[in-house]
Write a protein that holds these residues in place. Structure first.
Motif, PDB file in Angstrom:
ATOM      1  N   MET A 252      63.110  51.219  21.694  1.00  0.00           N
ATOM      2  CA  MET A 252      62.854  50.188  20.686  1.00  0.00           C
ATOM      3  C   MET A 252      61.503  49.540  20.937  1.00  0.00           C
ATOM      4  SD  MET A 252      64.358  48.702  18.028  1.00  0.00           S
ATOM      5  CE  MET A 252      66.147  48.746  18.226  1.00  0.00           C
ATOM      6  N   ASN A 253      60.740  49.382  19.885  1.00  0.00           N
ATOM      7  CA  ASN A 253      59.396  48.836  20.000  1.00  0.00           C
ATOM      8  C   ASN A 253      59.422  47.312  19.885  1.00  0.00           C
ATOM      9  OD1 ASN A 253      56.524  49.661  20.150  1.00  0.00           O
ATOM     10  ND2 ASN A 253      56.379  48.517  18.248  1.00  0.00           N
ATOM     11  N   GLY A 302      58.254  43.725  15.232  1.00  0.00           N
ATOM     12  CA  GLY A 302      57.206  44.516  14.588  1.00  0.00           C
ATOM     13  C   GLY A 302      57.778  45.768  13.956  1.00  0.00           C
ATOM     14  N   VAL A 303      57.124  46.920  14.137  1.00  0.00           N
ATOM     15  CA  VAL A 303      57.684  48.212  13.727  1.00  0.00           C
ATOM     16  C   VAL A 303      58.678  48.612  14.808  1.00  0.00           C
ATOM     17  CG1 VAL A 303      57.191  50.626  13.238  1.00  0.00           C
ATOM     18  CG2 VAL A 303      55.602  48.846  12.466  1.00  0.00           C
ATOM     19  N   PRO A 304      59.982  48.611  14.522  1.00  0.00           N
ATOM     20  CA  PRO A 304      60.962  48.664  15.613  1.00  0.00           C
ATOM     21  C   PRO A 304      61.110  50.011  16.305  1.00  0.00           C
ATOM     22  CG  PRO A 304      62.066  48.651  13.483  1.00  0.00           C
ATOM     23  CD  PRO A 304      60.613  48.428  13.210  1.00  0.00           C
ATOM     24  N   TYR A 305      60.769  51.106  15.600  1.00  0.00           N
ATOM     25  CA  TYR A 305      61.070  52.416  16.180  1.00  0.00           C
ATOM     26  C   TYR A 305      60.171  53.473  15.564  1.00  0.00           C
ATOM     27  CZ  TYR A 305      63.669  56.746  17.091  1.00  0.00           C
ATOM     28  OH  TYR A 305      64.025  58.014  17.469  1.00  0.00           O
ATOM     29  N   ARG A 306      59.664  54.365  16.406  1.00  0.00           N
ATOM     30  CA  ARG A 306      58.833  55.472  15.949  1.00  0.00           C
ATOM     31  C   ARG A 306      59.657  56.754  15.894  1.00  0.00           C
ATOM     32  NH1 ARG A 306      55.512  52.107  18.973  1.00  0.00           N
ATOM     33  NH2 ARG A 306      53.464  51.678  18.060  1.00  0.00           N
ATOM     34  N   PHE A 307      59.460  57.498  14.828  1.00  0.00           N
ATOM     35  CA  PHE A 307      60.239  58.714  14.593  1.00  0.00           C
ATOM     36  C   PHE A 307      60.178  59.640  15.814  1.00  0.00           C
ATOM     37  CE2 PHE A 307      61.066  62.955  12.989  1.00  0.00           C
ATOM     38  CZ  PHE A 307      62.125  62.746  12.104  1.00  0.00           C
ATOM     39  N   GLY A 308      61.335  60.228  16.141  1.00  0.00           N
ATOM     40  CA  GLY A 308      61.391  61.171  17.247  1.00  0.00           C
ATOM     41  C   GLY A 308      61.322  60.524  18.615  1.00  0.00           C
ATOM     42  N   SER A 309      61.630  59.219  18.703  1.00  0.00           N
ATOM     43  CA  SER A 309      61.599  58.485  19.984  1.00  0.00           C
ATOM     44  C   SER A 309      60.220  58.493  20.622  1.00  0.00           C
ATOM     45  CB  SER A 309      62.648  59.050  20.963  1.00  0.00           C
ATOM     46  OG  SER A 309      63.954  58.806  20.494  1.00  0.00           O
ATOM     47  N   LYS A 310      59.180  58.499  19.799  1.00  0.00           N
ATOM     48  CA  LYS A 310      57.818  58.439  20.327  1.00  0.00           C
ATOM     49  C   LYS A 310      57.507  57.030  20.814  1.00  0.00           C
ATOM     50  CE  LYS A 310      55.755  62.187  17.610  1.00  0.00           C
ATOM     51  NZ  LYS A 310      56.997  62.680  16.977  1.00  0.00           N
ATOM     52  N   THR A 311      56.578  56.951  21.758  1.00  0.00           N
ATOM     53  CA  THR A 311      56.129  55.658  22.272  1.00  0.00           C
ATOM     54  C   THR A 311      54.680  55.417  21.859  1.00  0.00           C
ATOM     55  OG1 THR A 311      55.547  56.694  24.384  1.00  0.00           O
ATOM     56  CG2 THR A 311      57.736  55.702  24.207  1.00  0.00           C
ATOM     57  N   ARG A 316      48.744  49.838  21.805  1.00  0.00           N
ATOM     58  CA  ARG A 316      48.184  49.518  20.488  1.00  0.00           C
ATOM     59  C   ARG A 316      49.302  49.230  19.495  1.00  0.00           C
ATOM     60  NH1 ARG A 316      43.125  49.688  19.233  1.00  0.00           N
ATOM     61  NH2 ARG A 316      43.586  49.927  17.014  1.00  0.00           N
ATOM     62  N   THR A 317      49.078  48.237  18.656  1.00  0.00           N
ATOM     63  CA  THR A 317      50.079  47.853  17.669  1.00  0.00           C
ATOM     64  C   THR A 317      49.445  47.770  16.282  1.00  0.00           C
ATOM     65  OG1 THR A 317      51.929  46.337  17.294  1.00  0.00           O
ATOM     66  CG2 THR A 317      49.824  45.344  17.878  1.00  0.00           C
ATOM     67  N   GLY A 347      55.127  47.538  23.341  1.00  0.00           N
ATOM     68  CA  GLY A 347      55.784  48.306  24.383  1.00  0.00           C
ATOM     69  C   GLY A 347      57.178  48.680  23.921  1.00  0.00           C
ATOM     70  N   VAL A 348      57.853  49.516  24.703  1.00  0.00           N
ATOM     71  CA  VAL A 348      59.205  49.924  24.325  1.00  0.00           C
ATOM     72  C   VAL A 348      60.222  49.475  25.361  1.00  0.00           C
ATOM     73  CG1 VAL A 348      58.525  51.902  22.918  1.00  0.00           C
ATOM     74  CG2 VAL A 348      58.861  52.215  25.378  1.00  0.00           C
ATOM     75  N   LEU A 349      61.422  49.225  24.871  1.00  0.00           N
ATOM     76  CA  LEU A 349      62.547  48.851  25.713  1.00  0.00           C
ATOM     77  C   LEU A 349      63.701  49.800  25.398  1.00  0.00           C
ATOM     78  CD1 LEU A 349      64.571  46.935  23.610  1.00  0.00           C
ATOM     79  CD2 LEU A 349      62.451  45.624  23.773  1.00  0.00           C
TER      80      LEU A 349
END
Length: 462
Positions: A252-253, A302-311, A316-317, A347-349
């Motif tokens: 999660m972003n 923000g943008v909560p999640y990137r497709f395919g579990s990308k980080t 950068r945001t 960052g991701v959690l």
């Protein structure tokens, strides 16, 4: 001066990147191999080495210690833990109370270790203040406050609008709940100090050493393999990058901004003399702190999640996320509308499918892991590390069961996330629903939680 975007985080912009440690030189062996050089991995190495000084412990880190959430978070050292209500349902209320009491004590434990190891992490124990800004938020705040009391937090205080303003003058705040079990800190100063303390104990840390596969008694890297009876996965939001772990925990972003230092007059208008960590009762909630050098550091999804579990790429945001966080800042403190945003980052959690933090040691394989903190990892990582220590000592015959090994989050099983594109669609839909609910609650006068948010919580398992 324009806003710096990325560069890992504002905390690293202040402190500078650490001096690089050597990568793994080749195949080797250890008693314990820790994968991940963030809070969980470093705390685990620290407590294991303290308990059993002769242990040969190796920590493997893909970038450098604190590159992930440990070096990018909001600096909230507090007693929240993901999944407590679910654990109460699975194991009974008293078991969840014991878990909460352990979390309450963990805040003091981290502060004590910082003092003992002379880690100057800008720690200030001002507690946590969570505010309500609408009738619906006030209803949730009162329910939240009552729940915390029911789980044994008798020193928590409920404030009205006037008492809230006496602490922090958040525009439109109609009430708040405060707990003393919280502190503000500088995340990078903590992770740097902890890494140094671990090395001083004799633990080996290899950086620039990505682990590509974990299997029983093996941690595989491009530079060689570490063989150890115990291999511990402490990778939190980066877990999905490991072989076979794509759907274990969702990365999660979360994004943050840091303002320029405020003037004395600006701080006078804001209050916040107690330097509490500050949050709200929105569905897409915010979190903030007053930094040691007089800034406001504020975050949200923000943008909560990137497709395919990308980080992300070095923190950068997106510009729209920076603007959304700035809007929250100005909504809370309109008098700061002209304040410059000096830095923004992401960052991701780690988020498990049932939103429950867990600690596990598989005694048949020697594989262990901890994480899924859902944003509450600064303190939870410490409790998880001490629990991993006790589980390993119990498994190796050096001790018996302890209070920590009996906590209900130990060995909790979580089902995997849905495959793509279902998980991307699900997360995007959930947060769109939360943001819409927040907007409707802010405009309306109902004291009831928005029905769409109730449905989104139920469907997501949150």
């Amino acid at each position: 001066m324009s806003t710096v975007n990325g560069g890992i985080s504002f905390w690293y912009a202040q402190e500078g990147a650490p001096a690089p440690r050597e990568p793994l030189p080749g195949d080797t062996s250890a008693d314990v191999c820790v994968v991940g050089g963030g809070y969980t991995g470093l705390w685990t190495a620290y407590y294991l080495k303290k308990a059993v000084p002769f242990l040969n412990i190796t920590v493997l880190e893909a970038k450098f210690c604190g590159y992930g959430a440990s070096g990018r978070n909001g600096g909230w050292l507090y007693n929240g833990i993901a999944g407590r209500d679910r654990y109460a349902g699975l194991h009974g209320h008293e078991a969840a109370v014991r878990l909460q009491q352990a979390m309450n004590a963990t805040v003091a434990e981290v502060v004590d270790v910082c003092e003992r190891e002379k880690i100057d992490a800008d720690v200030h124990r001002g507690g946590v203040l969570e505010v309500a800004l609408s009738p619906a938020q006030l209803t949730r705040l009162k329910e939240f406050h009552a729940a915390e009391l029911a789980f044994g937090e008798t020193d928590r205080v409920l404030y009205g609008a006037r008492e809230t303003a006496a602490r922090v003058r958040v525009t439109g705040a109609v009430g708040s709940s405060w707990t003393p079990h919280g502190a503000r800190l500088h995340p990078v100063k903590l992770v740097k100090g902890l890494a140094a303390a671990v090395e001083a104990l004799g633990v080996t840390i290899h950086e620039s050493t990505p682990v590509t596969e974990i299997r029983p008694k093996h941690a595989v890297t491009p530079y060689g393999t570490v063989r150890a009876p115990y291999v511990l996965r402490c990778t939190e939001g980066f877990t999905a990058s490991l072989a076979g772990q794509r759907r274990s925990w969702l990365p999660m972003n979360s994004s943050m901004i840091a303002t320029e230092p405020l003037t004395d007059a600006q701080w006078e208008s804001v209050g916040w003399e107690g330097r509490e960590t500050l949050g709200d009762m929105a569905h897409a909630y915010m979190y903030a702190q007053r930094t040691a050098d007089g800034r406001i550091a504020l975050g949200g999804r923000g943008v909560p999640y990137r497709f395919g579990s990308k980080t992300d790429n070095d923190g950068r945001t997106q510009p729209q996320t920076i603007e959304a966080l700035r809007e929250i800042l100005v909504r809370f403190f309109p008098q700061l509308a002209g304040v410059r945003v000096d830095h923004a980052w992401s960052g991701v959690l780690g988020v498990p499918r049932d939103w429950c933090a867990t600690v596990t040691l598989d005694r048949s394989t020697g594989l262990g892991w901890a994480g899924g903190y859902v944003g509450s990892g600064v303190a939870t990582a410490n409790l998880a590390a001490r629990t991993l220590r006790d589980l390993i000592q119990q498994d190796s015959g050096q001790s018996g069961p302890t209070d920590l090994t009996a906590l209900p989050w130990v060995d909790h099983k979580v089902r995997k996330w849905e495959p793509e594109p279902l998980r991307w669609l699900g997360v995007q839909t959930m947060y769109a629903a939360f943001r819409g609910a927040d907007r409707r609650e802010a405009r309306g006068h109902s004291a009831r939680t928005d029905r769409v948010a109730v449905l989104a919580n139920r469907l997501s398992g949150r």
